[in-house]
Design an enzyme around this catalytic site. Structure first.
Site, PDB file in Angstrom:
ATOM      1  N   MET A 275      46.070  39.164  37.772  1.00 32.36           N
ATOM      2  CA  MET A 275      47.852  40.016  37.498  1.00 32.36           C
ATOM      3  C   MET A 275      48.547  39.512  38.497  1.00 32.36           C
ATOM      4  SD  MET A 275      47.681  40.126  34.333  1.00 32.36           S
ATOM      5  CE  MET A 275      48.964  41.603  33.995  1.00 32.36           C
ATOM      6  N   ARG A 276      47.600  38.860  40.136  1.00 28.68           N
ATOM      7  CA  ARG A 276      48.512  38.952  41.151  1.00 28.68           C
ATOM      8  C   ARG A 276      49.845  37.961  40.719  1.00 28.68           C
ATOM      9  NH1 ARG A 276      45.370  38.901  45.482  1.00 28.68           N
ATOM     10  NH2 ARG A 276      46.311  41.127  45.199  1.00 28.68           N
ATOM     11  N   ALA A 277      49.248  36.487  39.590  1.00 27.84           N
ATOM     12  CA  ALA A 277      50.033  35.854  39.842  1.00 27.84           C
ATOM     13  C   ALA A 277      51.387  36.141  38.469  1.00 27.84           C
ATOM     14  CB  ALA A 277      49.292  34.619  38.700  1.00 27.84           C
TER      15      ALA A 277
END
Length: 714
Positions: A275-277
């Site tokens: 989910m960092r993107a």
């Protein structure tokens, strides 16, 4: 000193690079920038100039860890801090050298004073200097693995921890991480790639007028740095003021549900991991809106954020080209049209550059605009597009035909060269390692004495003490306590008592591939399988942090297709383009390997080599080997192999012979080299159980333990 830096606004072109750096100046939460590109493209120049555009930092006077007066770090080693006015200073840009030690990065603790006096005498490192500023790592892809791990921990937690035998120090370390790299020198680990918020690809302009302007400005700067900076002071002031204004506007920017859906759909559509993107894209789009002077996030902001935040997160292995399919990106975004259009009657044309009248516009000044030029590498090429013969299937298998017979003369007479074929699907291999105990660069292949790993003993320190062996130190000091007048207040420790811990870990090696590209290897399904095997070993070398080199031999010569390098993807690209055909100068290939390894011993004596020869063992040509004209090609090959064995080179022969009738020549070559032979099928992880043991046994039997350990340390 900072006034003589090349001005940021004077950098010619490189819109994406300047935009990504400015977005991080507006919103440090974006997470930093990774700048990828060839040498000489102003990567370092632009990064060093960025610090002059950052607002000044308010710090506690005298604090070595840059604590903010309004909210000092409660665990600051220089604390506790009393309330009072702060002092303004410029934001720092701290450079991390590639060869820096861990103590230089995180700081050093005086172990002798800590044991004898119980005092935490801590000397801050580069992480403390970079707090609330920029940490710049040039050639970040060449950084040692253990330093990368420390950087990852500090960037994730916003703090640095120093542990030394029960004594610990913690301090805040929140910084903007900026790295530059040349992909030709090797790729980054996926964990570190993902830690950078944005990435940009830079390349030198091919426009003569722009190149002329680059040279003109650089020469003017070198002739009079102060005068050049003065001429650009006005532009620098404008960019700095715009950064300050965007920072002030940032909290007011609204990230609506439509923009969030666009971000989520884009990340899902491109199948990025985690989910960092999504989070980085959201922060980047918000910063883009603030930079444009708006309080709403539009589709063009999301599009530009995707071009900066996603390319480096789509790579599944080092052979994937970075980039983004912009047509696919547009299709995804078109499914979510912008809501709540602006009340003004102005039209909304296509394109990312429609900004308000107060905006300078993209590229409208030396500071660049919010709609920087998209990355040049769009990544739209399908990695599966290389042409393939219709008689060869996707798996590299051909229709049923008569089995291959060992007829090298007929095969090599088929033609001087055949077109390159596509490699079969890579597979997981088991580890090949060099026997003995080395002292090479940190890696994950062979056993070695390293600064990190399991403790195996203790010794007197050679120079600066880095890893204290507490038990050995106490044991050395204990017999002398009475003579030193110990009175119960603790051990009396002297410098001679300190013992350095010796540790054993893993090193990276030089894996040199010698690949037979002659006519006897030219059957399409056979060469496809051979390339697939070498690709698999290259992927293994990437994961184990090895250097790799590639030698090919065919016709009358052997060629160093790729000098030893850390760029595994460069080796993969050369292998894909490898044609086949001609006779088999096996001796020339082995002698070329001997020469390459001799030179590498001089350049990097601590990195031990592993030779991987990929061939069916046939030798039908003496090639360009001088002398011994009375010897047959097979005899010359045997002599060349024994020369490598005498040098203590660990080797493995990958036997590519196929068909119902086998000559077993690869096995003979393996005996001459003093290493094992393994078939293509046996190279797979599930059928390679005894190979490492065979490598060690075969090489160890060729020389005495004393002489072999000396030779293989090179």
């Amino acid at each position: 000193m900072s006034s003589t830096h090349f001005p940021f606004s004077a950098v010619v072109g490189q819109d994406d690079l300047r935009l990504a750096l400015l977005l991080n100046a507006v919103s440090p939460a974006v997470g930093g920038v990774l700048v990828r590109g060839e040498k000489g493209t102003a990567k370092s120049t632009a990064v060093r100039a960025l610090s002059a555009l950052l607002p000044q930092v308010d710090v506690v006077p005298g604090c070595r860890f840059s604590c903010a007066p309004a909210a000092p770090d409660p665990s600051c080693p220089d604390g506790p801090h009393e309330s009072g006015p702060g002092a303004l200073r410029p934001a720092r840009m701290v450079e991390l050298p590639v060869g820096a030690s861990e103590d230089r990065l995180v700081g050093a603790l005086d172990i002798e004073r800590a044991l004898a006096e119980g005092v935490k005498a801590f000397e801050p490192g580069l992480l403390a200097d970079a707090h609330r500023g920029i940490l710049y790592v040039d050639e970040v892809n060449l950084l040692h693995d253990h330093l990368v791990d420390v950087l990852l921990d500090a960037a994730a937690m916003g703090a640095s921890y120093v542990e030394r035998e029960g004594v610990s120090v913690r301090h805040a370390a929140r910084f903007l991480l900026v790295g530059t790299m040349n992909p030709e020198e090797g790729e980054l680990r996926p964990q570190l790639l993902d830690r950078f918020g944005l990435t940009v690809e830079v390349a030198a302009s091919r426009e003569p007028a722009q190149r002329v302007e680059v040279v003109r400005r650089r020469l003017a700067y070198e002739d009079d740095p102060a005068g050049f900076a003065t001429r650009w002071a006005g532009d620098e002031h404008e960019v700095r003021a715009r950064v300050v204004a965007a920072r002030a506007l940032l909290p007011k920017v609204s990230l609506g549900d439509t923009a969030l859906l666009q971000i989520a759909a884009t990340c899902a559509g491109f199948e990025v991991d985690g989910m960092r993107a999504d989070i980085v894209m959201a922060r980047t789009a918000t910063a883009l809106a603030a930079w444009a002077g708006r309080t709403d996030v539009r589709k063009e902001d999301v599009r530009q954020a995707a071009l900066l935040a996603l390319p480096h997160r789509r790579r599944r292995n080092p052979f994937d080209a970075p980039g983004l399919d912009e047509d696919m990106l547009d299709r995804i975004l078109d499914e979510f049209p912008d809501e709540d259009p602006e009340p003004e009657p102005e039209p909304e044309p296509e394109g990312p550059d429609d900004s308000g009248p107060e905006d300078d516009g993209p590229g409208g000044g030396p500071d660049g605009g919010p709609g920087g030029t998209p990355p040049q590498g769009d990544g739209s090429q399908d990695p599966d597009t290389p042409a393939e013969s219709p008689e060869t299937s996707e798996t590299g298998e051909a229709p049923a035909e008569a089995p291959e017979a060992p007829q090298p003369a007929a095969l090599e007479a088929a033609g001087p060269e055949q077109a390159a074929v596509r490699a079969a699907e890579p597979f997981r291999t088991k580890m090949l390692s060099v026997p003995g105990l080395g002292e090479g660069a940190s890696g994950r292949r062979s056993r070695a004495r390293t600064a990190h790993g399991r403790t195996t003993g203790a010794q007197r320190p050679r120079g600066h003490l880095t890893k204290l062996h507490l038990a050995a130190t106490i044991q050395a000091a204990a017999p002398h306590q009475k003579a030193r007048g110990r009175d119960g207040r603790g051990l009396v420790i002297r410098k001679d008592d300190l013992r350095q811990a010796t540790r054993e870990g893993r090193e990276g090696n030089l894996v040199l591939f010698v690949v037979d590209a002659s006519g006897s290897m030219a059957a399409r399904q056979r060469m496809s399988a051979v390339k697939g095997a070498v690709m698999s070993l290259l992927l293994d070398a990437y994961q184990r942090r090895d250097k790799v080199g590639l030698i090919t031999f065919r016709g009358a010569t052997a060629e160093l297709a790729l000098p030893p390098t850390s760029s595994v993807d460069a080796a993969a690209a050369r292998l894909e383009q490898l044609p086949t055909g001609g006779r088999t100068p096996l001796a020339a290939g082995l002698l070329k390997a001997h020469e390459v390894l001799r030179i590498e011993r001089l350049r990097d004596p601590s990195r031990r080599p592993l030779l991987v020869v990929v061939t069916d063992g046939r030798a039908t040509s003496a090639g360009n080997v001088g002398g011994r004209t009375d010897s047959s090609p097979r005899e010359l090959a045997g002599h060349s192999a024994r020369l490598l064995q005498a040098g203590g080179v660990a080797s493995v022969v990958v036997d590519c012979e196929s068909g119902p009738v086998r000559l077993g020549l690869a096995g003979v070559l393996a005996q001459d080299l003093g290493g094992p032979s393994v078939t293509l099928d046996g190279l797979r992880a599930d059928s390679l159980a005894g190979l490492v043991k065979n490598v060690r046994t075969a090489v160890a039997s060729t020389a005495s333990p004393h002489s072999s350990s000396n030779r293989r340390a090179a």
